[in-house]
Structure formats: C-alpha cells, structure tokens
Scaffold this active site. Structure first.
Site, PDB file in Angstrom:
ATOM      1  N   TYR A  62      62.501 -26.584  38.810  1.00 33.98           N
ATOM      2  CA  TYR A  62      63.201 -27.728  38.207  1.00 33.98           C
ATOM      3  C   TYR A  62      63.112 -27.693  36.683  1.00 33.98           C
ATOM      4  CZ  TYR A  62      64.683 -32.539  37.302  1.00 33.98           C
ATOM      5  OH  TYR A  62      65.350 -33.652  36.836  1.00 33.98           O
ATOM      6  N   LYS A  88      66.225 -27.095  33.842  1.00 32.95           N
ATOM      7  CA  LYS A  88      66.665 -28.050  32.810  1.00 32.95           C
ATOM      8  C   LYS A  88      66.545 -27.420  31.418  1.00 32.95           C
ATOM      9  CE  LYS A  88      67.791 -31.465  35.598  1.00 32.95           C
ATOM     10  NZ  LYS A  88      69.199 -31.854  35.810  1.00 32.95           N
TER      11      LYS A  88
HETATM   12  N1  LIG Z   1      65.319 -39.613  38.444  1.00 29.62           N
HETATM   13  C1  LIG Z   1      64.713 -39.134  37.354  1.00 29.62           C
HETATM   14  O1  LIG Z   1      63.599 -39.546  36.998  1.00 29.62           O
HETATM   15  C2  LIG Z   1      65.397 -38.091  36.508  1.00 29.62           C
HETATM   16  C3  LIG Z   1      64.764 -37.701  35.325  1.00 29.62           C
HETATM   17  C4  LIG Z   1      65.369 -36.749  34.524  1.00 29.62           C
HETATM   18  C5  LIG Z   1      66.581 -36.206  34.903  1.00 29.62           C
HETATM   19  N2  LIG Z   1      67.181 -36.588  36.065  1.00 29.62           N
HETATM   20  C6  LIG Z   1      68.471 -35.979  36.413  1.00 29.62           C
HETATM   21  O2  LIG Z   1      69.441 -36.972  36.634  1.00 29.62           O
HETATM   22  C7  LIG Z   1      70.417 -36.491  37.568  1.00 29.62           C
HETATM   23  C8  LIG Z   1      70.594 -37.509  38.688  1.00 29.62           C
HETATM   24  O3  LIG Z   1      69.376 -37.582  39.405  1.00 29.62           O
HETATM   25  P1  LIG Z   1      68.940 -38.828  40.302  1.00 29.62           P
HETATM   26  O4  LIG Z   1      67.548 -39.153  39.919  1.00 29.62           O
HETATM   27  O5  LIG Z   1      69.970 -39.884  40.279  1.00 29.62           O
HETATM   28  O6  LIG Z   1      68.868 -38.105  41.742  1.00 29.62           O
HETATM   29  P2  LIG Z   1      69.435 -38.509  43.180  1.00 29.62           P
HETATM   30  O7  LIG Z   1      69.335 -39.975  43.398  1.00 29.62           O
HETATM   31  O8  LIG Z   1      68.768 -37.569  44.114  1.00 29.62           O
HETATM   32  O9  LIG Z   1      70.993 -38.152  43.057  1.00 29.62           O
HETATM   33  C9  LIG Z   1      71.417 -36.840  42.893  1.00 29.62           C
HETATM   34  C10 LIG Z   1      72.915 -36.792  43.101  1.00 29.62           C
HETATM   35  O10 LIG Z   1      73.346 -35.418  42.956  1.00 29.62           O
HETATM   36  C11 LIG Z   1      74.136 -35.106  44.091  1.00 29.62           C
HETATM   37  N3  LIG Z   1      74.153 -33.677  44.360  1.00 29.62           N
HETATM   38  C12 LIG Z   1      73.129 -32.845  44.626  1.00 29.62           C
HETATM   39  N4  LIG Z   1      73.583 -31.598  44.849  1.00 29.62           N
HETATM   40  C13 LIG Z   1      74.931 -31.645  44.709  1.00 29.62           C
HETATM   41  C14 LIG Z   1      75.968 -30.696  44.812  1.00 29.62           C
HETATM   42  N5  LIG Z   1      75.717 -29.411  45.135  1.00 29.62           N
HETATM   43  N6  LIG Z   1      77.240 -31.089  44.586  1.00 29.62           N
HETATM   44  C15 LIG Z   1      77.509 -32.382  44.275  1.00 29.62           C
HETATM   45  N7  LIG Z   1      76.585 -33.336  44.189  1.00 29.62           N
HETATM   46  C16 LIG Z   1      75.297 -32.972  44.406  1.00 29.62           C
HETATM   47  C17 LIG Z   1      73.518 -35.903  45.222  1.00 29.62           C
HETATM   48  O11 LIG Z   1      74.410 -35.978  46.329  1.00 29.62           O
HETATM   49  P3  LIG Z   1      73.916 -36.188  47.850  1.00 29.62           P
HETATM   50  O12 LIG Z   1      73.730 -37.666  48.045  1.00 29.62           O
HETATM   51  O13 LIG Z   1      75.017 -35.603  48.642  1.00 29.62           O
HETATM   52  O14 LIG Z   1      72.611 -35.433  47.999  1.00 29.62           O
HETATM   53  C18 LIG Z   1      73.335 -37.226  44.502  1.00 29.62           C
HETATM   54  O15 LIG Z   1      74.558 -37.920  44.423  1.00 29.62           O
HETATM   55  C19 LIG Z   1      69.915 -35.136  38.035  1.00 29.62           C
HETATM   56  O16 LIG Z   1      70.552 -34.110  37.314  1.00 29.62           O
HETATM   57  C20 LIG Z   1      68.439 -35.179  37.704  1.00 29.62           C
HETATM   58  O17 LIG Z   1      67.884 -33.886  37.529  1.00 29.62           O
HETATM   59  C21 LIG Z   1      66.621 -37.517  36.884  1.00 29.62           C
END
Ligand SMILES: NC(=O)c1ccc[n+]([C@@H]2O[C@H](COP(=O)([O-])OP(=O)(O)OC[C@H]3O[C@@H](n4cnc5c(N)ncnc54)[C@H](OP(=O)(O)O)[C@@H]3O)[C@@H](O)[C@H]2O)c1
Length: 236
Positions: free
Chosen positions: A159, A163
C-alpha cells in the site's frame, strides 16, 4: 456551464462523500463504480448519473469514456479515488509476495494511469480540467524515513509504496500537462473511518473528501503537481 465530474470508486467511503459534496455544488457528478448494483444504488441516493468502471479493466474504462463522451462531450474533473489496501496481514516486506504488490498496484497505480489516459481527451475539451489523485501520507517517503513521524511504524509495503508511486505519477502528469489548463494534484485525506481500514480512522469520510473537493475546484491560480491536505502541503 455545469461542470462534469467523474469519481472512481464513488459507491462508498471517501469517494461517495466527494461525489456528494461536488453534487451539492451543482456539479454533475458521475458515480464510477465496478459493481453495477452498488454503483447504481449510490448514484440514485445522490440523484447523479452512474457509469460502470473497474479501474483494472481497460475495456470497462474505455467503455466509460465513450459513454461520457456521448452524454456530455467533455469532462472537467476526474478524481482517481478507487483504491485498495491489499492483504494487510502480510504487509511487512519479508512476508509480502510480488503477487500481492501487483494486485495493489493494479488498482492504486496502473488503474490511475489507465483511467487518466482514457479520460484525458475529454479533460482536454474542458476550459479548466482538474485531476485529483487520492494519495496518502503513508506514501510520503519523507514521513516514512522520519522516526518522529506519527506513521513511522506503519510499514505496509504494498500500500505505502503504491501511494509513493502514485505521487510520482501525479508529478509526472503535471509536468507533461503544464502548458495546458489541466491541473494534476495528489490529495491526502488523513486517516478516515472507512471499509479500507475496518473503520479505525479517526476522521470521517466527509472530512477526508474535503481536500479532494478543494483540489477538484481549484481556480486558475491554484497549484499543479502538488501533494496537499487540509492544512497545506504534505512532505513528499
Ligand atoms: N480511509 C483512509 O484513511 C484513507 C487514507 C488515505 C488515503 N485513502 C485513499 O482514499 C481512497 C478511498 O478510500 P476509502 O477509505 O474510501 O476506501 P473504501 O471505503 O474501501 O472505498 C474504496 C472504493 O474504491 C473502489 N474500488 C476498489 N477497487 C476498484 C476497482 N478496481 N475499480 C473501481 N473501483 C474500485 C471500491 O469499490 P467496491 O465497493 O466495489 O469495493 C470503493 O468504492 C483510496 O484511494 C484510499 O487509498 C484512504
């Protein structure tokens, strides 16, 4: 002129909140999601259009670009939000396999390049195209190498390095597109409670979405090739 936005992975979590906040500003916000049922349900809740899009599937990305072209003829905002954490149980370098890295990179890095290149012809038709890549402070080499950083011990090989790679992808696109109106930036949402981390984050998804919305709606004077969070620049 109404702005047209595409958010990948917008059916839940931070992506859904980005879509909700942009739609609240009057932006036509296309909910991109790989699962039709989940995607349509989210789009219906938001009163916004849905397009099927799996960032790891070039055909679905090309079909999504074709559909957007037919419906709207251009794109003003692309938020590359879809991301996965991978197998966090075997996250240390000595326990990881190349296959695990490949899986995470397929979504977090290669998927961003696939979607960006497919959408660029549409973004070039916008007077002020904006690309936002959802990165993470865990991708910061400066913070990872700093023993005093709050995340110094969060050593998730796949991961974190995905990034870091995404940050370089961001800078690389910004450089190539510097003579166009398109701005390309990386956003750090902070640690937000979502499915990605079994809701352990201490920020809400809405709070995490705010920086992406800010970068998606930058005016002409805004930066390109930057890595930003709510408080300002993040160390690379
Ligand atoms: N949460 C944190 O603390 C955090 C911190 C830093 C960065 N981020 C980044 O923020 C972004 C959103 O994360 P989140 O926390 O909201 O995670 P999340 O709730 O797990 O949501 C991830 C989203 O990405 C979709 N996804 C995954 N693989 C995909 C693919 N191959 N094609 C299309 N859609 C796909 C998932 O769809 P499905 O529902 O179909 O699985 C879901 O809609 C990510 O890039 C993550 O790395 C998050």
């Amino acid at each position: 002129m109404t702005n047209i936005a595409l958010i990948t992975g917008a059916n839940k979590g931070i992506g859904y909140e980005i879509a909700r906040l942009l739609a609240g500003q009057g932006v036509t916000t296309i909910v991109g999601a790989r699962d039709e049922e989940r995607g349509r349900a989210a789009a219906e809740r938001l009163g916004q259009p849905y397009v099927r899009l799996d960032v790891t599937d070039e055909e679905s990305v090309a079909a999504a670009a074709k559909w957007i072209d037919g419906e709207y003829g251009r794109l003003d905002i692309l938020v590359n939000n879809a991301g996965i954490a991978g197998d966090t149980a075997a996250h240390l370098p000595t326990a990881a396999t190349a296959g695990q890295l490949r899986e995470v990179y397929e979504t977090n890095v290669f998927g961003v390049v696939t979607v960006t290149n497919a959408m660029l012809p549409l973004l070039r038709r916008s007077p002020a195209g904006r690309i936002v890549n959802m990165s993470s402070e865990l991708g910061s080499l400066a913070m990872a190498a700093d023993p005093d950083s709050p995340f110094a011990d969060v050593n998730l090989l796949a991961y974190n390095s995905s990034k870091s790679a995404l940050n370089m992808v961001t800078v690389s696109y910004a450089k190539e597109l510097k003579d166009t109106p398109i701005k390309v930036n990386a956003a750090n949402p902070g640690y937000c409670a979502t499915d990605l981390n079994q809701h352990q984050g201490f920020r809400t998804a809405e709070q995490g979405a705010a920086i992406a919305v800010r970068l998606a709606t930058l005016d002409e004077s805004g930066p390109s090739g930057a890595f930003l969070e709510d408080a300002g620049p993040v160390r690379w």
